[in-house]
Every structure is written in structure tokens, then in C-alpha cells.
Design a protein around this motif. Structure first.
Motif, PDB file in Angstrom:
ATOM      1  N   TYR A   1      -1.025  -5.651 -16.273  1.00 58.14           N
ATOM      2  CA  TYR A   1      -2.756  -5.623 -16.631  1.00 58.14           C
ATOM      3  C   TYR A   1      -3.088  -4.211 -16.786  1.00 58.14           C
ATOM      4  O   TYR A   1      -3.184  -3.445 -15.813  1.00 58.14           O
TER       5      TYR A   1
ATOM      6  N   ALA B   1       1.021  -5.705 -11.743  1.00 58.54           N
ATOM      7  CA  ALA B   1       0.747  -6.859 -10.670  1.00 58.54           C
ATOM      8  C   ALA B   1       2.248  -7.465 -10.070  1.00 58.54           C
ATOM      9  O   ALA B   1       2.195  -7.698  -9.061  1.00 58.54           O
TER      10      ALA B   1
ATOM     11  N   GLY C   1      -3.420  -9.975  -2.830  1.00 58.67           N
ATOM     12  CA  GLY C   1      -3.249  -8.632  -3.985  1.00 58.67           C
ATOM     13  C   GLY C   1      -1.917  -8.229  -4.305  1.00 58.67           C
ATOM     14  O   GLY C   1      -1.541  -7.200  -5.036  1.00 58.67           O
ATOM     15  N   SER C   2      -0.964  -8.858  -3.608  1.00 61.32           N
ATOM     16  CA  SER C   2       0.615  -8.479  -3.854  1.00 61.32           C
ATOM     17  C   SER C   2       1.181  -9.000  -4.924  1.00 61.32           C
ATOM     18  O   SER C   2       2.213  -8.728  -5.174  1.00 61.32           O
ATOM     19  N   GLY C   3       0.261 -10.109  -5.630  1.00 57.36           N
ATOM     20  CA  GLY C   3       1.048 -10.403  -6.777  1.00 57.36           C
ATOM     21  C   GLY C   3       1.688 -11.987  -6.857  1.00 57.36           C
ATOM     22  O   GLY C   3       1.935 -12.524  -7.795  1.00 57.36           O
ATOM     23  N   LYS C   4       1.137 -12.694  -5.747  1.00 60.97           N
ATOM     24  CA  LYS C   4       1.682 -14.202  -5.743  1.00 60.97           C
ATOM     25  C   LYS C   4       1.162 -15.128  -6.733  1.00 60.97           C
ATOM     26  O   LYS C   4       1.932 -15.755  -7.391  1.00 60.97           O
ATOM     27  N   THR C   5      -0.137 -14.915  -6.991  1.00 67.58           N
ATOM     28  CA  THR C   5      -0.824 -15.789  -8.010  1.00 67.58           C
ATOM     29  C   THR C   5      -0.196 -15.308  -9.262  1.00 67.58           C
ATOM     30  O   THR C   5       0.078 -16.511 -10.073  1.00 67.58           O
ATOM     31  N   THR C   6      -0.121 -14.239  -9.395  1.00 69.79           N
ATOM     32  CA  THR C   6       0.208 -13.850 -10.850  1.00 69.79           C
ATOM     33  C   THR C   6       1.815 -14.254 -11.217  1.00 69.79           C
ATOM     34  O   THR C   6       2.048 -14.953 -12.066  1.00 69.79           O
TER      35      THR C   6
ATOM     36  N   THR D   1      -5.994 -16.425 -17.038  1.00 69.30           N
ATOM     37  CA  THR D   1      -6.210 -15.874 -15.490  1.00 69.30           C
ATOM     38  C   THR D   1      -7.571 -16.120 -14.748  1.00 69.30           C
ATOM     39  O   THR D   1      -7.811 -15.557 -14.024  1.00 69.30           O
TER      40      THR D   1
HETATM   41  N1  LIG Z   1      -6.642 -10.759 -14.906  1.00 70.64           N
HETATM   42  C1  LIG Z   1      -6.048  -9.527 -14.284  1.00 70.64           C
HETATM   43  N2  LIG Z   1      -6.639  -8.363 -14.733  1.00 70.64           N
HETATM   44  C2  LIG Z   1      -6.310  -7.143 -14.118  1.00 70.64           C
HETATM   45  N3  LIG Z   1      -5.755  -7.010 -13.025  1.00 70.64           N
HETATM   46  C3  LIG Z   1      -5.624  -8.419 -12.358  1.00 70.64           C
HETATM   47  C4  LIG Z   1      -5.674  -9.441 -13.034  1.00 70.64           C
HETATM   48  N4  LIG Z   1      -5.217 -10.718 -12.146  1.00 70.64           N
HETATM   49  C5  LIG Z   1      -4.718 -10.039 -11.106  1.00 70.64           C
HETATM   50  N5  LIG Z   1      -4.743  -8.528 -11.064  1.00 70.64           N
HETATM   51  C6  LIG Z   1      -4.356  -7.682 -10.469  1.00 70.64           C
HETATM   52  O1  LIG Z   1      -2.870  -8.011  -9.916  1.00 70.64           O
HETATM   53  C7  LIG Z   1      -2.790  -7.816  -8.558  1.00 70.64           C
HETATM   54  C8  LIG Z   1      -2.041  -9.031  -8.086  1.00 70.64           C
HETATM   55  O2  LIG Z   1      -3.029  -9.925  -7.900  1.00 70.64           O
HETATM   56  P1  LIG Z   1      -2.773 -11.577  -7.480  1.00 70.64           P
HETATM   57  O3  LIG Z   1      -1.526 -12.160  -8.214  1.00 70.64           O
HETATM   58  O4  LIG Z   1      -4.001 -12.439  -7.714  1.00 70.64           O
HETATM   59  O5  LIG Z   1      -2.364 -11.459  -6.123  1.00 70.64           O
HETATM   60  P2  LIG Z   1      -2.366 -12.552  -4.843  1.00 70.64           P
HETATM   61  O6  LIG Z   1      -2.326 -13.757  -5.293  1.00 70.64           O
HETATM   62  O7  LIG Z   1      -0.877 -12.199  -4.101  1.00 70.64           O
HETATM   63  O8  LIG Z   1      -3.450 -12.328  -4.039  1.00 70.64           O
HETATM   64  C9  LIG Z   1      -3.944  -7.448  -7.830  1.00 70.64           C
HETATM   65  O9  LIG Z   1      -3.891  -5.974  -7.834  1.00 70.64           O
HETATM   66  C10 LIG Z   1      -5.050  -7.774  -9.007  1.00 70.64           C
HETATM   67  O10 LIG Z   1      -5.994  -7.083  -8.839  1.00 70.64           O
END
Ligand SMILES: Nc1ncnc2c1ncn2[C@@H]1O[C@H](COP(=O)(O)OP(=O)(O)O)[C@@H](O)[C@H]1O
Ligand SMILES: [Mg+2]
Lengths: 306, 271
Positions: free
Chosen positions: A11, A16, A37-42, B270
Motif C-alpha cells: 500500500y 503489508a 498489523g503483521s498482514g493477516k487480514t491483507t 479494504t
Molecule cells: N488499506 C490500507 N492502506 C494502507 N495500509 C494498510 C491498509 N490496510 C492495511 N494496511 C497496513 O498493512 C499492514 C498489515 O495490516 P493487516 O493485514 O490489517 O494486519 P493484521 O490483520 O495482521 O492485523 C499494517 O501495517 C497496516 O497498517
């Protein structure tokens, strides 16, 4: 079931997910562990075709995603970053609405599917109050019911026990294990070590977007080659073992010895009363701590030793 | 999916509240006219209002002229702005898409549902206005027919045909608004943002229309030909502005729907 190669998502300047090679096999209960914030959801979003990867490839059930989403997704049930529902409708009405969308939702059997899914997650007797009056735990259960509507072959669950009380967590764990026993592959993400350790057969550990560990849980939890013995006759045991005791803490002895059974025979034969004796295994926590840096939601100065 | 969206729209309390609110103003006007018998002088105030005093059957047109500049566009902007951004904000968008509902399909379903809302609200306004108009203001002399704004008289059949044309024209104008709002709904995170953005465009357009310095832009402004449906009641019909209006709205619809589609089908979800 799920295979990714060099999967990367940026991003802007934030990476991510970084060069991820996931390998989830059919029948696994795969624990995807990582700090906030480790990228699981992404990653989950990319697997489901919600977010487009910057580079790398994804295969789900042998088919490329998101190109074959129409074929793949009907067989996948998912929970992404918390449940969501139309707040003014009841849980049952919500499920009926979601069921009516997309393929595989015949009208004749709808009520049965909905009731079935609600019963599975423990909402079988829920009244017709609207979802905005639901507790967090009820919403989570409703989200899970939605994921189960089509009896999926693969469940992708992002932090499924968020907001549940210990009793609820236990129920959900039981449900997932039961589904798994009937052939559903489960991929679940969590930031809770204990949760993964309790129910998963395979573990992937994510650290700041990188996969640092991916292995069967029982391989990770290999014996350390030490045995922990509790005995009221600690001094006697020490004398008997002659230098093999690595550490003593009152009645607790840590002994470096390859064979716990032989050790037990030796101690008992020598007249030592053994209260308990366990072959020590590495804990998942040890593995994770060894493999990862500080949590990515901490912003400490990295210099000094922790 | 289209049926699901339509059902959602028709069953939503919000839909009917909005339509009720739109309908309230012309009804209030009819009541006031009936009580006071004070119409605006011919050529002033909303179109048809002066004619209405002698013939209540013309009131649907007067009602249309009352709601078209402001009420109806606000309602359409709110509804269409809600379409995608509303689902995103509620978090339900991701669950729709992984059901799976294709992104194009979802957008089409939303468009159809918004169109249905437009048709519904215009029809409800017209029908209630007809009922209220004939009840409160009375029918004109049916045998001689009604008068066109040019002064000659129109047969009832002719009048009905032209009224339907006018309704269709109003619906197309609102479809133009819906297209803009739907596009913004795929861009914005918030449904209100999308609706307000659309209204900003319409207000800017209205303001520029009053400005001589903007005359080069004026043929392209979305609200330029909105009230051209009045020309359908001249004798003979003055087609020029109506045709231009139709073409212009079609351009808006095509351009903004294409932009919305291009954005939505390639976007990271997202929320
Ligand atoms: N739409 C977005 N725009 C910018 N950065 C994002 C976005 N979504 C997630 N991030 C960043 O990507 C990283 C991983 O986020 P995320 O996948 O939500 O982690 P988790 O689910 O493990 O907590 C984080 O540093 C978050 O700030
Ligand atoms: Mg997360």
C-alpha cells in the motif's frame, strides 16, 4: 488447498505482505499466527479476491485466484476482519438475504439452510431482534453462520474468536474441529498463540508481512532432549544421575537425557520417589519468539537487548 | 441479485420515508392553493402552477416542476450515494463479493435498484398529485380539454401522452444524477460523502447557469435542460431543448457509469 507463491502487497510505501509462500493442505487446521498489523487480514483479503496482489500468485483449490473466483468462492466460507450484517434486520433475515445472493441459494431449501447454520453456531433459538441489538459475541456467531451457509469445503476465518467469552471460544473451537473431522479444511488467523496451539495441526507464523515459520505443529513442538522431574528426593536423584541434572529448583529437576522411560526406571529402581516426569517439548511460544522480531505494533528503539 | 436488491429497496423504510418527504411539498402547495386560491401570476413561480387553479388534472406536472429542481435530486443522490459506499461502510460489501457476487453484477443490480427508486418516486409524486389536484382543485372542463401553455387547447388523450413523456424525461434527468452519485459511491468511503459530492456538482451547475461568463460551459451542465419538459406542453411541441436534454443526460449516464464500473472492478476492498 491454498498455495501462494511470492505473494506481495504494497500500500504505497507500506509493504503489508512480503513474498509469502503459503501452503495449506487439504484436511489441515492451519493456524496463521501474527501480531496485530503483521498482514493477516491483507493476506485473507487477497486469498478471497477482495484485494489485488501487487505481485505473486494465489491458488485456492487448485485454481488461480482471483481469476476463477466464480468457481472457487462458492466452496469457501469466510470471515474477514469481523462480521458484518444489515443492522436493522434480524439475524435470520440477514442470512436469508445473503443466502439469496450468488450461486447455490435455491429458494425452496433456504429456510432449512439458514436454520441449520444458526443452529450450528448456537443461535438456533435466537429471536427476531435486529442485529444492532446483538452482543459482539452474537454477531461473531452470526458471521460464522454466514460462512457456513453453503457447507464450504474450505473455511477462511480471520480472527474468528474475537469478542467471544471463554465459553464461546471453546464452543467455536469444538465446532471447527468437528467440521474439520468431517472433511472441511480450516484456515484461521489469530494473534493469540494459545488459540493456535490448542487447535491447529499446522502453523504459519507471519512477522511484519513475512512468513518466518511454516510447519506441522507437532514437528515444531519437538522434544528438547530434556526431561522435567518432580521428586521429594531431589538430592538422592542428583546423586544417582551424576551430572546429567542441568537445573534444580527445589523439587523440580531438569535432566538432559534422551529416553524418559529409561530415566524413570532408573530413578524408581534407585529408590527415588517420582511425583511427575515429563519429556520437555518446545512450546509454540519459544518457536515464535525465536523466529520473530518485536511485535509490529510496537515502535521501540531496537538497540538494547530485551 | 437484481431481485434481492429490488426487494431490499422496496422493503426499506428509508425508501418510503424519502418518498413521503418528497411528496409532502407538492401536497402542501395544493392545499395552500385550494385554501387561498392565490396562484402565482402566469409566467412566474413554478411552471403550470397558475394553470392548476382552473384544472387540477394538471397538478402532476406542477408537482414535478416543484420537486425536480431540489427535492428529487437530493433523494436520488442520497439513495445512489448509499449504493456501494453504504455497503462498504456497513462491512457487508466484502461479504457480498465473496458470496460471490461479481462486481459488475453488483453494480448493475445497484443501478437497477436506484432506477427503480427513481421511477417509483416520480410515479408516486405524479399519482398523489393527480389525486390531490383533482380532489382539492377540481377538474377542468373535460369536453373542451385543457389549455397548453401556448394558449391553444389539448385533448385529454394528448395531455396524457405528453404527461407520460414529461415523466419519462424527468426520470432520465434523475438517472443522470444517479450515475454521478453511483460513481462517487464507488470512490468515496462514506455514503454521505458521495451524496454531498453529487449535490455539490448539481449546485455548482445551477450557479454557473446564472452566470453569463460561464456561457461556454452552459450547454454541458447537467441541470441545463432539466425543466425543458415544460416545452412538451407548448403547441406545437418545442423539441429542441428536450432532445438536447436527452442527449446530454445520456452522455452523463454513460460516462459516469463507465467510470464507476472501471473504478469499482479494479479497486481494493479494504473497508
Ligand atoms: N488499506 C490500507 N492502506 C494502507 N495500509 C494498510 C491498509 N490496510 C492495511 N494496511 C497496513 O498493512 C499492514 C498489515 O495490516 P493487516 O493485514 O490489517 O494486519 P493484521 O490483520 O495482521 O492485523 C499494517 O501495517 C497496516 O497498517
Ligand atoms: Mg486483522
Amino acid at each position: 488447498m491454498i498455495r501462494t507463491a511470492a505473494l506481495t502487497k504494497r500500500y504505497g510505501r507500506i509493504t503489508a505482505v512480503d513474498d509469502l509462500d503459503l501452503d495449506v493442505r487439504e484436511g489441515d487446521v492451519y493456524g496463521f499466527l501474527g501480531a496485530n498489523g503483521s498482514g493477516k487480514t491483507t493476506t485473507v483479503r487477497m486469498l478471497l479476491g477482495l484485494v489485488l496482489a501487487t505481485s505473486g500468485t494465489i491458488e485456492v483449490m487448485g485454481q488461480p485466484m482471483p481469476a476463477r473466483a466464480r468457481q472457487v468462492l462458492p466452496e469457501v466460507g469466510a470471515l474477514v476482519e469481523g462480521p458484518a450484517a444489515y443492522a436493522h434486520l434480524s439475524g435470520r433475515a440477514n442470512l436469508a438475504l445473503f443466502d439469496a445472493m450468488g450461486p447455490g441459494g435455491g429458494r425452496a431449501s433456504r429456510a432449512r439452510r439458514v436454520d441449520d447454520a444458526l443452529a450450528r453456531v448456537g443461535l438456533g433459538g435466537v429471536d427476531s431482534r435486529p442485529v444492532h441489538a446483538y452482543s459482539l459475541g452474537m454477531r461473531q456467531r452470526l458471521g460464522l453462520a454466514n460462512a457456513l451457509l453453503r457447507r464450504p469445503r474450505l473455511l477462511v476465518l480471520d480472527e474468528p474468536t474475537n469478542g467471544l467469552d471463554p465459553q464461546g471460544i471453546r464452543e467455536i473451537r469444538g465446532l471447527l474441529l468437528e467440521l474439520n473431522a468431517h472433511g472441511t479444511t480450516v484456515f484461521l488467523s489469530s494473534h493469540l498463540l494459545a488459540e493456535i496451539e490448542q487447535m491447529c495441526t499446522r502453523v504459519g507464523v507471519l512477522d511484519q508481512g513475512r512468513l518466518v515459520v511454516q510447519e506441522q505443529l507437532d514437528v515444531l513442538r519437538q522434544p528438547t532432549g530434556r526431561v522435567v522431574v518432580h521428586t521429594p528426593d531431589a538430592d538422592r536423584a542428583r546423586a544417582l544421575l551424576d551430572g546429567q541434572v542441568e537445573h534444580q529448583d527445589g523439587e523440580r529437576l531438569v535432566i538432559r537425557v534422551p529416553d524418559a522411560a529409561a530415566l524413570n526406571a532408573l530413578l524408581v529402581g534407585g529408590g527415588v520417589r517420582v511425583a511427575s516426569l515429563t519429556a520437555e517439548r518446545r512450546t509454540l511460544e519459544d518457536v515464535v519468539l525465536a523466529a520473530t522480531s518485536a511485535g509490529s505494533d510496537t515502535f521501540s528503539v531496537p538497540a538494547v537487548a530485551r | 441479485m437484481i431481485l434481492v436488491e429490488l426487494r431490499k429497496m422496496v422493503r426499506s423504510r428509508r425508501t418510503w420515508t424519502t418518498i413521503l418527504l418528497i411528496d409532502a411539498l407538492p401536497t402542501l402547495v395544493a392545499i395552500l392553493l385550494a385554501i387561498t386560491d392565490l396562484g402565482p401570476r402566469p409566467g412566474q413561480g413554478p411552471a403550470f402552477l397558475s394553470a392548476v387553479l382552473t384544472d387540477g388534472t394538471l397538478f402532476p406536472l406542477a408537482a414535478l416542476a416543484i420537486v425536480l429542481p431540489l427535492f428529487l435530486p437530493i433523494a436520488v443522490a442520497l439513495t445512489a450515494g448509499e449504493a456501494i459506499a453504504g455497503e462498504a461502510q456497513a462491512g457487508t460489501l466484502r461479504y457480498l463479493l465473496i458470496r460471490p457476487v461479481g462486481r459488475t453484477r453488483l453494480l448493475v443490480a445497484k443501478l437497477v435498484s436506484v432506477m427503480a427508486f427513481v421511477v417509483l418516486s416520480v410515479l408516486v409524486v405524479a399519482v398523489t398529485a393527480y389525486v390531490v389536484g383533482t380532489l382539492l382543485l377540481g377538474k377542468g372542463d373535460v369536453t373542451t380539454g385543457s389549455t397548453s401553455i401556448s394558449g391553444s387547447s389539448l385533448s385529454t388523450q394528448e395531455l396524457l401522452l405528453r404527461t407520460l413523456l414529461a415523466l419519462a424525461y424527468a426520470m432520465l434527468c434523475m438517472l443522470g444524477v444517479a450515475a454521478i452519485a453511483l460513481f462517487l459511491s464507488t470512490v468515496s468511503e462514506s455514503p454521505l460523502g458521495a451524496a454531498l459530492g453529487t449535490l455539490a456538482v448539481l449546485i455548482a451547475s445551477t450557479i454557473l447557469l446564472t452566470l453569463d461568463a460561464a456561457s461556454a460551459l452552459q450547454p454541458w451542465l447537467p441541470t441545463r435542460y432539466w425543466l425543458a419538459f415544460v416545452d412538451l406542453f407548448r403547441d406545437p411541441i418545442l423539441w429542441r431543448d428536450v432532445v438536447r436534454g436527452v442527449l446530454l443526460q445520456l452522455v452523463y449516464v454513460v460516462v459516469f457509469l463507465a467510470a464507476g464500473w472501471a473504478n469499482f472492478t479494479t479497486k481494493d476492498i479494504t473497508d
